[in-house]
Design a protein around this motif. Structure first.
Motif, PDB file in Angstrom:
ATOM      1  N   TRP A 270     -64.369  -9.137  92.939  1.00  0.00           N
ATOM      2  CA  TRP A 270     -65.052  -9.822  91.836  1.00  0.00           C
ATOM      3  C   TRP A 270     -64.320  -9.513  90.541  1.00  0.00           C
ATOM      4  CZ3 TRP A 270     -70.757  -8.545  90.112  1.00  0.00           C
ATOM      5  CH2 TRP A 270     -71.142  -9.445  89.104  1.00  0.00           C
TER       6      TRP A 270
ATOM      7  N   GLN B 292     -61.278 -12.167  88.365  1.00  0.00           N
ATOM      8  CA  GLN B 292     -59.900 -11.754  88.594  1.00  0.00           C
ATOM      9  C   GLN B 292     -58.887 -12.830  88.201  1.00  0.00           C
ATOM     10  OE1 GLN B 292     -60.157  -8.461  88.458  1.00  0.00           O
ATOM     11  NE2 GLN B 292     -58.370  -8.405  89.773  1.00  0.00           N
TER      12      GLN B 292
ATOM     13  N   GLU C 292     -81.011  -9.273  89.441  1.00  0.00           N
ATOM     14  CA  GLU C 292     -81.257 -10.078  88.246  1.00  0.00           C
ATOM     15  C   GLU C 292     -81.509 -11.534  88.624  1.00  0.00           C
ATOM     16  OE1 GLU C 292     -79.709  -9.778  84.428  1.00  0.00           O
ATOM     17  OE2 GLU C 292     -81.168  -8.182  84.541  1.00  0.00           O
TER      18      GLU C 292
ATOM     19  N   PHE D 229     -77.175  -5.691  92.134  1.00  0.00           N
ATOM     20  CA  PHE D 229     -77.706  -6.007  90.814  1.00  0.00           C
ATOM     21  C   PHE D 229     -77.644  -7.509  90.540  1.00  0.00           C
ATOM     22  CE2 PHE D 229     -77.433  -6.019  86.098  1.00  0.00           C
ATOM     23  CZ  PHE D 229     -78.618  -5.346  85.829  1.00  0.00           C
ATOM     24  N   VAL D 230     -76.634  -8.171  91.087  1.00  0.00           N
ATOM     25  CA  VAL D 230     -76.565  -9.633  90.963  1.00  0.00           C
ATOM     26  C   VAL D 230     -77.816 -10.255  91.573  1.00  0.00           C
ATOM     27  CG1 VAL D 230     -75.364 -11.707  91.735  1.00  0.00           C
ATOM     28  CG2 VAL D 230     -74.058  -9.737  90.966  1.00  0.00           C
TER      29      VAL D 230
ATOM     30  N   LEU E 244     -76.541 -12.892  82.318  1.00  0.00           N
ATOM     31  CA  LEU E 244     -76.998 -12.933  83.706  1.00  0.00           C
ATOM     32  C   LEU E 244     -75.785 -12.793  84.624  1.00  0.00           C
ATOM     33  CD1 LEU E 244     -79.808 -13.721  85.232  1.00  0.00           C
ATOM     34  CD2 LEU E 244     -78.452 -15.677  85.915  1.00  0.00           C
ATOM     35  N   PRO E 245     -75.861 -11.885  85.597  1.00  0.00           N
ATOM     36  CA  PRO E 245     -74.737 -11.762  86.521  1.00  0.00           C
ATOM     37  C   PRO E 245     -74.455 -13.094  87.211  1.00  0.00           C
ATOM     38  CG  PRO E 245     -76.373 -10.058  86.948  1.00  0.00           C
ATOM     39  CD  PRO E 245     -76.951 -10.968  85.924  1.00  0.00           C
TER      40      PRO E 245
ATOM     41  N   GLY F 108     -81.094 -29.380  93.432  1.00  0.00           N
ATOM     42  CA  GLY F 108     -81.048 -29.187  91.987  1.00  0.00           C
ATOM     43  C   GLY F 108     -80.345 -30.324  91.278  1.00  0.00           C
TER      44      GLY F 108
ATOM     45  N   PHE G 155     -89.548 -11.731  82.757  1.00  0.00           N
ATOM     46  CA  PHE G 155     -88.103 -11.545  82.609  1.00  0.00           C
ATOM     47  C   PHE G 155     -87.811 -10.352  81.703  1.00  0.00           C
ATOM     48  CE2 PHE G 155     -83.745 -12.247  81.588  1.00  0.00           C
ATOM     49  CZ  PHE G 155     -83.225 -12.966  82.640  1.00  0.00           C
TER      50      PHE G 155
ATOM     51  N   LEU H 281     -84.498 -14.021  87.626  1.00  0.00           N
ATOM     52  CA  LEU H 281     -84.368 -15.343  87.013  1.00  0.00           C
ATOM     53  C   LEU H 281     -85.257 -16.353  87.729  1.00  0.00           C
ATOM     54  CD1 LEU H 281     -83.006 -17.693  85.467  1.00  0.00           C
ATOM     55  CD2 LEU H 281     -81.258 -17.673  87.242  1.00  0.00           C
TER      56      LEU H 281
ATOM     57  N   LEU I  83     -73.385  -3.126  92.235  1.00  0.00           N
ATOM     58  CA  LEU I  83     -73.304  -4.213  91.268  1.00  0.00           C
ATOM     59  C   LEU I  83     -73.668  -5.553  91.906  1.00  0.00           C
ATOM     60  CD1 LEU I  83     -72.734  -4.175  88.279  1.00  0.00           C
ATOM     61  CD2 LEU I  83     -70.562  -5.223  88.757  1.00  0.00           C
TER      62      LEU I  83
ATOM     63  N   LEU J  42     -84.886 -16.250  75.218  1.00  0.00           N
ATOM     64  CA  LEU J  42     -85.958 -16.872  75.997  1.00  0.00           C
ATOM     65  C   LEU J  42     -87.062 -17.394  75.085  1.00  0.00           C
ATOM     66  CD1 LEU J  42     -86.257 -14.617  79.161  1.00  0.00           C
ATOM     67  CD2 LEU J  42     -85.074 -16.773  78.879  1.00  0.00           C
TER      68      LEU J  42
ATOM     69  N   ARG K  40     -86.133  -6.841  82.443  1.00  0.00           N
ATOM     70  CA  ARG K  40     -84.905  -6.426  81.766  1.00  0.00           C
ATOM     71  C   ARG K  40     -84.979  -4.968  81.337  1.00  0.00           C
ATOM     72  NH1 ARG K  40     -80.315  -9.526  79.548  1.00  0.00           N
ATOM     73  NH2 ARG K  40     -79.713 -10.436  81.514  1.00  0.00           N
TER      74      ARG K  40
ATOM     75  N   ILE L 159     -81.544  -6.009  76.522  1.00  0.00           N
ATOM     76  CA  ILE L 159     -82.974  -6.341  76.621  1.00  0.00           C
ATOM     77  C   ILE L 159     -83.346  -7.317  75.512  1.00  0.00           C
ATOM     78  CG2 ILE L 159     -85.316  -5.417  76.543  1.00  0.00           C
ATOM     79  CD1 ILE L 159     -84.187  -2.711  77.365  1.00  0.00           C
TER      80      ILE L 159
ATOM     81  N   ASP M 221     -66.035  -5.277  94.559  1.00  0.00           N
ATOM     82  CA  ASP M 221     -65.808  -6.292  95.582  1.00  0.00           C
ATOM     83  C   ASP M 221     -67.074  -7.104  95.802  1.00  0.00           C
ATOM     84  OD1 ASP M 221     -63.281  -5.475  96.024  1.00  0.00           O
ATOM     85  OD2 ASP M 221     -63.767  -4.210  97.737  1.00  0.00           O
TER      86      ASP M 221
ATOM     87  N   THR N 142     -67.875 -15.466  88.183  1.00  0.00           N
ATOM     88  CA  THR N 142     -67.753 -15.158  89.602  1.00  0.00           C
ATOM     89  C   THR N 142     -66.326 -14.805  90.012  1.00  0.00           C
ATOM     90  OG1 THR N 142     -67.554 -17.511  90.010  1.00  0.00           O
ATOM     91  CG2 THR N 142     -69.711 -16.540  90.363  1.00  0.00           C
TER      92      THR N 142
ATOM     93  N   ARG O  40     -87.714 -29.785  91.798  1.00  0.00           N
ATOM     94  CA  ARG O  40     -87.391 -28.629  90.959  1.00  0.00           C
ATOM     95  C   ARG O  40     -87.942 -27.361  91.605  1.00  0.00           C
ATOM     96  NH1 ARG O  40     -89.951 -26.891  86.117  1.00  0.00           N
ATOM     97  NH2 ARG O  40     -91.561 -28.427  86.516  1.00  0.00           N
TER      98      ARG O  40
ATOM     99  N   PHE P 104     -80.511 -15.461  96.067  1.00  0.00           N
ATOM    100  CA  PHE P 104     -80.352 -14.194  95.348  1.00  0.00           C
ATOM    101  C   PHE P 104     -81.003 -13.040  96.113  1.00  0.00           C
ATOM    102  CE2 PHE P 104     -79.536 -16.739  91.394  1.00  0.00           C
ATOM    103  CZ  PHE P 104     -78.290 -16.194  91.134  1.00  0.00           C
TER     104      PHE P 104
ATOM    105  N   TYR Q 264     -88.746 -15.906  86.902  1.00  0.00           N
ATOM    106  CA  TYR Q 264     -89.008 -16.478  85.576  1.00  0.00           C
ATOM    107  C   TYR Q 264     -89.190 -17.994  85.654  1.00  0.00           C
ATOM    108  CZ  TYR Q 264     -87.342 -18.613  81.193  1.00  0.00           C
ATOM    109  OH  TYR Q 264     -87.188 -19.412  80.098  1.00  0.00           O
ATOM    110  N   LEU Q 265     -88.265 -18.633  86.376  1.00  0.00           N
ATOM    111  CA  LEU Q 265     -88.309 -20.094  86.466  1.00  0.00           C
ATOM    112  C   LEU Q 265     -89.585 -20.566  87.165  1.00  0.00           C
ATOM    113  CD1 LEU Q 265     -84.615 -20.778  87.508  1.00  0.00           C
ATOM    114  CD2 LEU Q 265     -85.669 -21.343  85.325  1.00  0.00           C
TER     115      LEU Q 265
END
Lengths: 614, 549
Positions: free
Chosen positions: A65, B505, A142, A138-139, B388-389, A18, A169, A146, A135, B427, A173, B420, A74, B502, A113, A124, A149-150
């Motif tokens: 986290w 904390q 999402e 969920f990271v 975004l997470p 990247g 996307f 992403l 959670l 975008l 959502r 949403i 965590d 990230t 790219r 991901f 989408y890219l």
């Protein structure tokens, strides 16, 4: 065992390609991209080899986290049998597709790219699979969205591609909206999002108090699944997602990302099985999606669109399996589907590559002679998806259909009808592309080894993958299903598949004019299917346009500009002289500004003095 | 003299030093302003260790008589809430100076002087523990912003500046009245003393009294936030302000409102806060959705980002009036996150403006081709902004929504639709400005040359789905990629986006401690214990320092 290495290796690949990709040669980019996924795959193998037993889930905790009050999130990864299956699929198939892409993308701009995004996707996706709490899942959830989408919008000069990316996307959502609300309810109910806390708590919940809240949580999570795994009503983004390069369609929109919803539901089986309502909804939505998209697939002419609707349909099958309580069967279908659907897309990519960009089935034909390797590998995928025994699709589809019969016989029969349609549209595509006379103008040529070698591996897996003992391996993870092996039920579904193939052979090889005549005869139905039941148009007219128009004319121009500002400016106009006074402030003389500040302060203090005297 | 006093008065000193420089020495002024603001930032960094782990009490407290009659004291101190807001101010001031480097070419000296004066006012606002001192700083920060918009703004700058000034003044007059009323009643301006008097019951405010006082403060803060429907000054102020003005306004000044709500409204008037919470929450949620919907249809980039701020700040207010730890922590985190990501968005819009002198979305298109780094950075910022997470906004939004769900699940349902919608407007903005085919404006058309064939970009190649022209990386002198200076201004914010996303904390313990204290004074019981008996024993949880209460 350093599970973190599994996702982080591709992340490093992403970071290098990247940031420095522009300066690197294509060989270097390929080496980094493919190499990082290869290492990740090797690490998965190593970790799994080191797991002598899967009795207790293995958890690694890295750091907190964030923590707020008694809610602590965590970053921790877990490994159990379900994760193991997903890891192998994601890194294994992912590696093959990366390899394929080095050939497919060889002549495209934005090579670095492309691979950077692909590596980021792997990161991901692996986080999603390894996550040990909702959670963190969920990271990944999402994050893969992403990357989707890219990569859908990879050809960003083209409006249709970027629009398809946005659509993917935004629709996702909407699903994530449900997922988030499910998480909020979970925290309220269980005080945690960790799998280790939530699932045991669900088990201990007395049914009379738990049913309502668990139904709500599981339904909300399922809304998330309908977004990511393209189910009714949120499936509309996936067919458009084919605007991305074909390896992306294979990796993200067939083999891995779109199965995330299935994985999530399987992971949360404890939650889902505690709600009869949700299980029924999952089964029905799955079945309805399977039928609906199969009917659309019957008449599409873009080879990738055919396979895209097929993916939607097959995902519906998986949810049918989950909803019927056959979680292992649903996951098994993830695995076999990853093989044959990745192969279908990569094969389609090979065809498109051979024809210099042509995707229209009506402009193909007779390609069997020109690109034999592609033909034979695609044929392997086709027999697998059609459920022809003993190939891979047969095994997993069979397991799902039998579970569906056990759940509700009518679902089995609808499933069988869908199987017939599936066989028909896949073989329709095969016959249109590879049989008859060539109807196009390009000069077909076989793809390079980097492309056909992965095809061959996937072909082998599509044919023989049904014998991988996924069901047996997963048995300890999920609740026990009663065995019901009615040979007659198996026969019916196999017959349906064969009938579909036969009909396709008849319509597209024996009587090539027949399909056209049929379409003309039932023009209304044909148009309805060809236009995908006009669902996109209905969504646009019923939701998107009213929201956008309403925001523009009522909220912004009406409310904001006219009403509120009208009132404000009305007040302001009356005190216009104040404004004129203020213009004097712009003398540009700093001392006068300072004077104003001092004067202002003085006024305040005088006012204060009056207040104090009272 | 504590370190905090040093940090606080350093910008004032810097302001004075800049004034001493000759007005024509533009370059020296810029460099001096940058150096001085960086020194302030480094000094403020030294504040972190003390407050970081024990954010619930006030550190670096100084309390000396300023004016004898009435009894106005110079009383300052810093807790976990003030710490990060001060850091935000000291970080964004040098950033604001960097982005103005080329953009501001007239009345340079005054510009930088005002920026530093603004910083002085902002820091003062976030550390004042005397209500009158707070009010003075509140006004001090207003004045430089008025001039930043009014002198260096775009065409309708006077209208925007006056609107900004009148709106804010309308609110602060009420606040001043309330402050004086409180003084008459209690004989003190000291915030801590007042709070002690109120919570111990020695100062009893009648129901109507308390409601009116609450409303007076609330109105002043709500305008600043801005809370729907008091937001209409914001789009105009942003559109007309120079880039640095927009950055400071969005990143820090709006936080004065939410800070005021959290610092003064909630602890001083707990009953009134609770009573009035329902309609305030409704306004916040309406703001979230309304701001997003209106942002969606803006043809002007800055207006779009401005309305998105209305939406994002709605989350903050929702969090503040949900009265629980998650919601409050999320609200403060969202304040900081919004400061970083929206500040970055305004900077990037400013970069675009410097290149093409237009804020209209329609004037752009395909910018990714000539300026790939600019568009990459814009994309990352966009993703941060839409939560975004792994990027900063997510943590705040999640906690606010989680807390709101704990207070009332319906609130969370409505507010979460904002997430949403944010994806929609950002975008779409990104697509229209950066994606598609690049068209140089007529003036540059002949200069924009196809170059470096095959290197990139975004083009279906021989087997992609579109027309197969050769892919080109365009070079347009009118649309260069990020310069070193632009990178230097952006990079800290980019790092913070990832860092805050990230490693939350780093920031949350101090915030959480300060909020826990606020909740105590609010008298809100922490009621969200687990309702089911089945819960993993806490011994199974990682052994870490218990959360400071």
């Amino acid at each position: 065992m350093n599970l973190w290495l599994i996702p982080v290796l591709p992340l490093i690949g992403f970071a290098i390609t990247g940031i420095f990709g522009r300066r690197l040669s294509r060989t270097a980019v390929s080496a980094i991209a493919v190499g990082s996924v290869f290492l990740s795959f090797v690490w998965v193998l190593r970790v799994l080899a080191g797991m002598s037993t899967f009795e207790a889930p293995y958890v690694e905790r890295y750091f907190t986290w964030f923590r707020s009050g008694d809610l602590s999130i965590d970053v921790s990864f877990g490994l159990d049998r379900l994760t193991a299956v997903m890891l192998l699929v994601v890194t294994g198939v992912g590696l093959l597709i990366h390899l394929y892409a080095t050939g497919y993308m060889a002549h495209e701009g934005g090579y670095y790219r492309f691979f950077a995004f692909l590596n980021l996707f792997m990161f991901f996706m692996l986080v999603l699979v390894l996550a040990n709490n909702f959670l963190l899942m969920f990271v990944g959830w999402e994050g893969v969205g992403l990357c989707s989408y890219l990569l859908i919008g990879f050809y960003f000069l083209e409006k249709f591609a970027t629009t398809a990316g946005n659509k993917a996307f935004i629709v996702n959502r909407i699903g994530d909206f449900g997922f988030s609300l499910g998480m909020f309810l979970m925290v309220i109910t269980f005080g945690s999002l960790s799998f280790d806390t939530v699932f045991p708590a669900v088990e201990k919940m007395p049914p009379e108090t738990g049913a309502g809240i668990l139904t709500a949580i599981s339904l909300l999570l399922f809304v998330g699944a309908t977004g990511k795994s393209a189910q009714i009503p949120l499936y509309v983004w996936l067919p458009d997602a084919m605007a991305g390069p074909t390896p992306v369609s294979a990796l993200i929109h067939a083999a891995t990302m779109v199965t995330a919803g299935v994985y999530m539901v399987a992971r949360c089986w404890t939650l889902f099985t505690h709600s009869q309502v949700t299980m029924e909804v999952v089964a029905i939505i799955g079945l309805a999606t399977a039928v609906l998209s199969a009917t659309i697939g019957l008449v599409q002419n873009d080879i990738k669109k055919v396979f895209a609707y097929s993916t939607v349909s097959q995902l519906g099958y998986m949810f049918l399996g989950l909803g019927s309580g056959a979680f292992a069967a649903g996951v098994f279908h993830i695995v076999t589907h990853a093989f044959f659907k990745a192969l279908l897309f990569l094969g389609a990519g090979s065809v498109i590559h051979a024809l210099a960009g042509e995707q229209d089935l009506q402009r193909m034909g007779g390609l069997r002679k020109h690109i034999p390797i592609t033909f034979w590998t695609l044929l392997a995928a086709a027999v697998a998806i059609a459920g022809v025994p003993p190939f891979s699709g047969f095994h997993s589809k069979d397991a799902i259909l039998i579970a569906a019969h056990h759940h509700a016989p009518w679902m089995y029969w609808v499933g069988v009808a869908t199987a017939a349609m599936t066989a028909f549209y896949v073989f329709r595509a095969i016959f249109l592309a590879f049989f008859g006379e060539y109807r196009g103008t390009a000069h077909p040529h076989e793809s390079p080894p980097a492309m056909w070698a992965p095809l061959a591996v996937l072909a082998f897996l599509s044919l023989a993958g049904g014998y991988i003992p996924v069901l047996e391996f997963l048995e300890p993870v999920f609740p026990h299903m009663e065995e019901e092996h009615d040979i007659l039920l198996v026969m019916f579904s196999v017959m349906a598949g064969l009938a579909g193939i036969a009909l396709a052979y008849f319509m597209y090889v024996l009587r090539p004019g027949f399909a056209g005549a049929l379409a003309a005869r039932f023009a209304g139905a044909y148009r309805l299917l060809y236009n995908k039941y006009f669902v996109d148009e209905i969504y646009a007219a019923a939701i998107v346009d009213p929201v956008v128009q309403g925001s523009r004319s009522i909220l912004w121009r009406g409310f904001d500009v006219h009403l509120i500002d009208g009132i404000v400016n009305g007040i302001g106009h009356r005190s216009h002289n104040i404004g004129a006074l203020m213009r004097m402030w712009q003398s540009g003389n700093i001392r006068s500004y300072a004077a104003w500040v001092v004067l202002g302060s003085l006024i305040v203090i005088i006012a204060l003095g009056f207040g104090g005297l009272r | 003299m504590t370190l905090l006093d040093v940090v606080m008065f350093a910008p004032a000193l810097a302001f004075a030093l800049i004034l001493l420089l000759p007005a024509a020495a533009h370059d020296i002024i810029r460099k001096a302003a940058l150096a001085l603001s960086l020194i302030v930032f480094l000094l403020s960094l030294a504040l972190v260790p003390a407050v970081w782990q024990a954010g619930s009490s006030y550190h670096f407290e100084a309390d000396v008589q300023w004016i004898h009659y009435p009894n106005i004291r110079y009383h300052v101190g810093m807790d976990g809430l003030g710490l990060w807001l001060v850091m935000l101010s000291t970080l964004l001031t040098p950033v604001g100076i960097l982005v103005s480097w080329r953009h501001i070419d007239r009345r340079v000296k005054e510009f930088y002087a005002f920026l530093l004066l603004l910083e002085f006012g902002l820091i003062g606002v976030f550390v004042s523990l005397d209500l009158f001192l707070f009010y003075v700083f509140w006004e001090v920060s207003l004045v430089p912003m008025y001039f930043l918009i009014g002198i260096w703004g775009h065409e309708r700058r006077i209208y925007a500046a006056v609107k900004f000034f009148l709106y804010t003044m309308a609110g602060s007059v009420l606040m001043l009245a309330a402050i004086i009323y409180l003084y008459n009643k209690s004989g003190t301006f000291d915030y801590l003393v007042l709070q002690e008097l109120i919570s111990s019951g020695r100062l009893i405010l009648g129901h109507l009294e308390q409601t009116l006082l609450f409303l007076a403060f609330f109105f002043a803060f709500a305008i600043k936030v801005p809370l729907f429907p008091l937001h209409t000054w914001l789009p105009d102020a942003h559109v007309e302000a120079p880039t640095a003005g927009s950055v400071m306004l969005a990143s820090v000044m709006l936080k004065m409102g939410t800070y005021g709500l959290l610092r003064f409204c909630l602890p001083l008037f707990p009953e009134a806060s609770r009573e009035n919470a329902p309609w305030i929450v409704v306004l916040a949620i309406v703001g979230i959705i309304y701001g997003a919907l209106v942002a969606m249809v803006q043809p002007n980039m800055k207006k779009l980002v401005a309305y998105s701020s209305v939406s994002h700040l709605g989350f903050v207010v929702l969090g503040l009036f949900s009265f629980n730890q998650n919601a409050l922590d999320g609200a403060v985190y969202q304040m900081l996150s919004h400061g970083i990501s929206t500040g970055a968005l305004f900077m990037l819009v400013g970069y675009l403006y410097e290149r093409r002198h237009s804020l209209e979305i329609a004037a752009y298109g395909g910018v990714a081709s000539p300026a790939p780094w600019l568009s990459s950075v814009f994309l990352i910022t966009t993703l941060a902004s839409i939560g975004l997470p792994t990027l900063n906004n997510f943590v705040g939004e999640f906690l606010v929504l989680q807390g709101a769900a704990r207070a009332n699940f319906t609130w969370a349902v409505f507010a979460a639709t904002g997430v949403i919608l944010s994806a929609c407007y950002m975008l779409w903005l990104y697509q229209r400005v950066f994606l598609g085919r690049y068209a140089a404006p007529a003036a540059h058309a002949e200069a924009a040359e196809a170059h470096d064939p095959g290197a990139d970009h975004g083009h279906p190649g021989p087997h992609g789905p579109g027309p197969g022209e050769a892919a080109n990386r365009l070079h347009d002198p009118g649309m260069p990629d990020l310069s070193i200076r632009e990178w230097a201004a952006m990079l800290p914010l980019l790092i913070l986006m990832v860092w805050m996303g990230t490693a939350a904390q780093t920031f949350l313990p101090a915030i959480g401690a300060s909020n826990a204290r606020t909740l105590e004074t609010l008298g809100v019981q922490e009621e969200y214990r687990v309702k089911t008996p089945a819960r993993a024993p806490s011994a199974a949880l990682p052994q870490e320092v218990a959360h400071a209460r």
